[in-house]
Scaffold this motif. Structure first.
Motif, PDB file in Angstrom:
ATOM      1  N   SER A 134       0.837  -1.196   0.000  1.00  0.00           N
ATOM      2  CA  SER A 134       0.000   0.000   0.000  1.00  0.00           C
ATOM      3  C   SER A 134       0.875   1.251   0.000  1.00  0.00           C
ATOM      4  O   SER A 134       1.927   1.285   0.612  1.00  0.00           O
ATOM      5  N   LYS A 135       0.423   2.270  -0.693  1.00  0.00           N
ATOM      6  CA  LYS A 135       1.184   3.511  -0.738  1.00  0.00           C
ATOM      7  C   LYS A 135       0.597   4.554   0.203  1.00  0.00           C
ATOM      8  O   LYS A 135       0.966   5.718   0.149  1.00  0.00           O
ATOM      9  N   MET A 136      -0.317   4.115   1.070  1.00  0.00           N
ATOM     10  CA  MET A 136      -0.921   5.054   2.004  1.00  0.00           C
ATOM     11  C   MET A 136       0.130   5.569   2.994  1.00  0.00           C
ATOM     12  O   MET A 136       0.216   6.758   3.272  1.00  0.00           O
TER      13      MET A 136
END
Length: 117
Positions: A48-50
């Protein structure tokens, strides 16, 4: 001395693919074998790039932060283990020990990076 030998057995000149049923049977057998002998490949993991770590942060800073995080987690587990009863207390202390071992390993890496510090 002449020794008579039997004639070789006659083979069926037809291909296993001559009839539609034999082709279907062969295809089904291939699919079954592929299912068990060639399992599908796992898709590549896409994190995830969160929440990301800044690309320019040096390894020593990352290790120091990991060490501090593990130290905090160890303290939280220790405090929480004191609040819960058996058998969960032992479980929490076991998890704390695993975290402490990770903290020790990270500290050793930091020592290896900067032996004078």
């Amino acid at each position: 001395m002449f020794k008579p030998t039997p004639n070789p057995p006659e083979s069926d000149p037809t291909s296993p693919y001559e009839s539609l049923d034999s082709k279907k049977l062969h295809d089904a057998a291939d699919r079954a074998l592929d299912h068990y002998l060639k399992p599908p490949k796992e898709p590549a993991r896409k994190p995830s790039k969160m929440f990301i770590v800044a690309p320019g942060v040096d390894s020593e800073s990352l290790l120091a932060h990991a060490c501090e995080s593990m130290k905090s987690a160890s303290m939280m587990l220790s405090d929480f283990a004191a609040l819960v009863g058996e058998p969960y207390c032992s479980t929490m202390l076991g998890i704390q020990q695993v975290v402490m071992n990770g903290e020790l390993a990270v500290n050793r890496v930091l020592d290896n990076l900067d032996p004078q510090g």
